[in-house]
Design an enzyme around this catalytic site. Structure first.
Site, PDB file in Angstrom:
ATOM      1  N   ASP A  34       0.687  -1.218   0.034  1.00 58.15           N
ATOM      2  CA  ASP A  34      -0.086  -0.011  -0.125  1.00 58.15           C
ATOM      3  C   ASP A  34       0.616   1.307  -0.114  1.00 58.15           C
ATOM      4  O   ASP A  34       0.529   2.434   0.526  1.00 58.15           O
ATOM      5  CB  ASP A  34      -0.819   0.020   1.424  1.00 58.15           C
ATOM      6  CG  ASP A  34       0.087  -0.201   2.656  1.00 58.15           C
ATOM      7  OD1 ASP A  34       0.753  -0.650   2.567  1.00 58.15           O
ATOM      8  OD2 ASP A  34      -0.576   0.463   3.476  1.00 58.15           O
ATOM      9  N   ARG A  56       4.853   1.149 -11.531  1.00 62.91           N
ATOM     10  CA  ARG A  56       4.293   0.909 -10.497  1.00 62.91           C
ATOM     11  C   ARG A  56       3.372  -0.201 -10.554  1.00 62.91           C
ATOM     12  O   ARG A  56       3.249  -1.186  -9.930  1.00 62.91           O
ATOM     13  CB  ARG A  56       3.364   2.026  -9.697  1.00 62.91           C
ATOM     14  CG  ARG A  56       4.425   3.144  -9.194  1.00 62.91           C
ATOM     15  CD  ARG A  56       3.738   4.109  -8.457  1.00 62.91           C
ATOM     16  NE  ARG A  56       2.632   4.959  -8.949  1.00 62.91           N
ATOM     17  CZ  ARG A  56       2.609   6.025  -9.643  1.00 62.91           C
ATOM     18  NH1 ARG A  56       3.666   6.702  -9.758  1.00 62.91           N
ATOM     19  NH2 ARG A  56       1.727   6.605 -10.118  1.00 62.91           N
ATOM     20  N   LYS A 147      -6.704  -0.276   6.529  1.00 62.13           N
ATOM     21  CA  LYS A 147      -5.329  -0.061   7.321  1.00 62.13           C
ATOM     22  C   LYS A 147      -5.518   1.375   7.512  1.00 62.13           C
ATOM     23  O   LYS A 147      -5.621   2.145   6.389  1.00 62.13           O
ATOM     24  CB  LYS A 147      -3.992  -0.637   6.847  1.00 62.13           C
ATOM     25  CG  LYS A 147      -2.980  -0.395   7.694  1.00 62.13           C
ATOM     26  CD  LYS A 147      -1.582  -0.288   6.836  1.00 62.13           C
ATOM     27  CE  LYS A 147      -1.027   0.989   6.523  1.00 62.13           C
ATOM     28  NZ  LYS A 147       0.242   0.957   5.997  1.00 62.13           N
ATOM     29  N   GLU A 188      -3.257   0.473  13.640  1.00 67.67           N
ATOM     30  CA  GLU A 188      -1.556   0.665  13.515  1.00 67.67           C
ATOM     31  C   GLU A 188      -0.990   1.911  14.282  1.00 67.67           C
ATOM     32  O   GLU A 188      -0.874   2.928  13.563  1.00 67.67           O
ATOM     33  CB  GLU A 188      -1.179   0.695  12.015  1.00 67.67           C
ATOM     34  CG  GLU A 188       0.271   0.684  11.889  1.00 67.67           C
ATOM     35  CD  GLU A 188       0.807   0.768  10.514  1.00 67.67           C
ATOM     36  OE1 GLU A 188       2.089   0.544  10.316  1.00 67.67           O
ATOM     37  OE2 GLU A 188      -0.132   0.670   9.348  1.00 67.67           O
ATOM     38  N   GLU A 190       1.900   3.043  15.224  1.00 69.13           N
ATOM     39  CA  GLU A 190       3.743   2.651  14.932  1.00 69.13           C
ATOM     40  C   GLU A 190       4.417   3.715  15.915  1.00 69.13           C
ATOM     41  O   GLU A 190       4.318   4.763  15.518  1.00 69.13           O
ATOM     42  CB  GLU A 190       4.034   2.784  13.501  1.00 69.13           C
ATOM     43  CG  GLU A 190       5.391   2.572  13.347  1.00 69.13           C
ATOM     44  CD  GLU A 190       6.171   2.453  12.030  1.00 69.13           C
ATOM     45  OE1 GLU A 190       6.938   2.251  11.903  1.00 69.13           O
ATOM     46  OE2 GLU A 190       5.141   2.832  11.203  1.00 69.13           O
ATOM     47  N   LYS A 230      -1.782  -3.731  14.101  1.00 67.71           N
ATOM     48  CA  LYS A 230      -0.454  -3.845  13.650  1.00 67.71           C
ATOM     49  C   LYS A 230       0.483  -3.025  14.468  1.00 67.71           C
ATOM     50  O   LYS A 230       0.565  -1.755  14.088  1.00 67.71           O
ATOM     51  CB  LYS A 230      -0.653  -3.434  12.002  1.00 67.71           C
ATOM     52  CG  LYS A 230       0.549  -3.240  11.405  1.00 67.71           C
ATOM     53  CD  LYS A 230       0.664  -2.978   9.915  1.00 67.71           C
ATOM     54  CE  LYS A 230       1.706  -2.987   9.161  1.00 67.71           C
ATOM     55  NZ  LYS A 230       1.485  -2.911   7.732  1.00 67.71           N
ATOM     56  N   SER A 301       2.989  -8.296   9.074  1.00 71.49           N
ATOM     57  CA  SER A 301       2.097  -7.299   7.819  1.00 71.49           C
ATOM     58  C   SER A 301       3.381  -6.454   7.431  1.00 71.49           C
ATOM     59  O   SER A 301       3.492  -5.310   7.774  1.00 71.49           O
ATOM     60  CB  SER A 301       0.703  -6.600   8.307  1.00 71.49           C
ATOM     61  OG  SER A 301       0.653  -5.774   7.506  1.00 71.49           O
ATOM     62  N   TYR A 364       4.728   7.068   4.899  1.00 76.39           N
ATOM     63  CA  TYR A 364       4.274   6.406   3.595  1.00 76.39           C
ATOM     64  C   TYR A 364       3.791   7.650   2.476  1.00 76.39           C
ATOM     65  O   TYR A 364       2.943   8.081   2.643  1.00 76.39           O
ATOM     66  CB  TYR A 364       3.172   5.661   3.989  1.00 76.39           C
ATOM     67  CG  TYR A 364       3.419   4.301   4.691  1.00 76.39           C
ATOM     68  CD1 TYR A 364       3.996   3.418   4.004  1.00 76.39           C
ATOM     69  CD2 TYR A 364       3.572   4.380   6.002  1.00 76.39           C
ATOM     70  CE1 TYR A 364       4.294   2.082   4.537  1.00 76.39           C
ATOM     71  CE2 TYR A 364       3.926   3.273   6.744  1.00 76.39           C
ATOM     72  CZ  TYR A 364       4.664   2.010   5.892  1.00 76.39           C
ATOM     73  OH  TYR A 364       4.789   0.747   6.706  1.00 76.39           O
TER      74      TYR A 364
END
Length: 364
Positions: A34, A56, A147, A188, A190, A230, A301, A364
């Site tokens: 992703d 891509r 997500k 998630e 993180e 996650k 993941s 990201y």
């Protein structure tokens, strides 16, 4: 006294629970494919390939066209919006390619991190506006899980109480919207590996963050059996001078999870957090051999830790496509073993699999 107004019907709960259990069935984990357009630019630049939509697509096709060996290793694939609507060379939509292997399709729905004013460089994640409508459309288009990534960092002054609370609440709101639309939310939070903190400090912060997240999920009436977590593994900061064994990392990680994550959660799918491919597999294996009771599936993941060798093998050349797909299958099989606690380790840290994938302040 608080009163409960049922948020989900028994049928909705069963659907969510069934999807979550399919994704983390024994030996299965998630391929995180992703990466945003910007993230893909970084990946493709490393191998001298121009970041175009076609390149891509070609790269994602290498991963998605893997043969049926991945059926027993991969339970879910997380798509980026662009990828969700792309097709293979033969005209088969990527979503169909994945579903035909019995793998669940997921979608990244957050809109990236933004600064949290008045903090020491901390962030929250945007994307709640219009999320319900987007989830309804993604569900129609074949996605069954989603997500949303929040980011916290460890320093002398962080994470602040404000950042912990704000990110916990935004994750809970996202999870609620997903569940209303029949989509399993992957939560998630993180904690970045940046810094020189030791293992104990990371464990402490991880426990505080996860405790806040599950308090927020409870406040928002989230059906935990229809969610996945996650998190980061508990590891020392990238600049920490002390080196810890996989067993020490496993013990710290499982202890933190046991103190904060309810047994109702069906699965915990770790992010790789800049570990090398081999390191991420070895640590996951150690976690699954940790001598503590573990009521959840503990699996992967991974984005970079499933793709680095494949990307290296491809280098944008058509004649390398099948070799690149093989590299991806190999990492998927290794991590499947690690999720079962049966990976022996390659003992070789010199190749692509042993290369650090750490990126400072990863976005990201």
């Amino acid at each position: 006294m608080t009163h409960q107004y049922p948020a989900l019907s028994a049928e909705q709960k069963k659907e969510l629970s069934d999807i979550a259990l399919r994704i983390v069935a024994p030996g299965k984990g998630i391929l995180a494919a992703d990466e945003s357009v910007g993230s893909m630019a970084k990946r493709l630049n490393q191998i001298g390939v121009e970041n175009t939509e076609e390149n891509r697509r070609l790269y994602r096709q290498i991963l998605f066209s893997a043969d049926n060996r991945v059926k027993k290793c991969i339970g879910g694939v997380i798509f980026f919006h662009e990828t969700m609507y792309q097709k293979g060379d033969d005209g088969t939509p990527f979503v169909r390619m994945i579903k035909d292997k019995g793998i669940v399709v997921g979608i990244k729905v957050d809109k990236g991190v933004v600064p949290l004013a008045g903090t020491d460089g901390e962030t929250t994640t945007q994307g709640l506006d219009g999320l319900s409508e987007r989830c309804a459309q993604y569900k129609k288009d074949g996605a069954d899980f989603a997500k949303w990534r929040c980011v916290l960092k460890i320093s002398e002054n962080t994470p602040s109480a404000l950042a912990i609370l704000e990110n916990a609440n935004v994750l809970a709101r996202y999870a609620s919207i997903c569940q209303q639309n029949g989509i399993v939310p992957i939560v998630e939070p993180e904690i970045l590996p940046d810094g020189d903190h030791d293992l104990k400090r990371c464990q402490y912060v991880t426990e505080k963050v996860l405790a806040a997240v599950y308090k927020a999920l409870s406040d928002h009436h989230i059906y935990l059996e229809g969610t996945l977590l996650k998190p980061n593994m508990v590891t020392p900061g990238h600049a920490c001078p002390t080196k810890y064994s996989a067993e020490e990392i496993a013990m710290a990680t499982v202890t933190a999870l046991r103190r904060t994550v309810p047994p109702a959660v069906p699965g915990i799918t770790f992010l790789s957090g800049g570990q090398s491919e081999e390191e991420a597999s070895v640590n996951l294996n150690a976690i699954n051999n940790c001598p503590l009771a573990r009521p959840w599936a503990l699996t992967f993941s991974y984005g970079r830790a499933l793709q680095a060798s494949a990307l290296s093998a491809w280098r944008g050349q058509q004649e390398n496509e099948s070799a690149a797909t093989e590299e991806f299958v190999k990492r998927a099989e290794v991590n499947s073993l690690a999720a079962l606690g049966k990976y022996e380790g390659s003992g070789d840290d010199s190749g692509a699999a042993g290369r650090s994938l750490y990126v400072a302040n990863h976005a990201y």
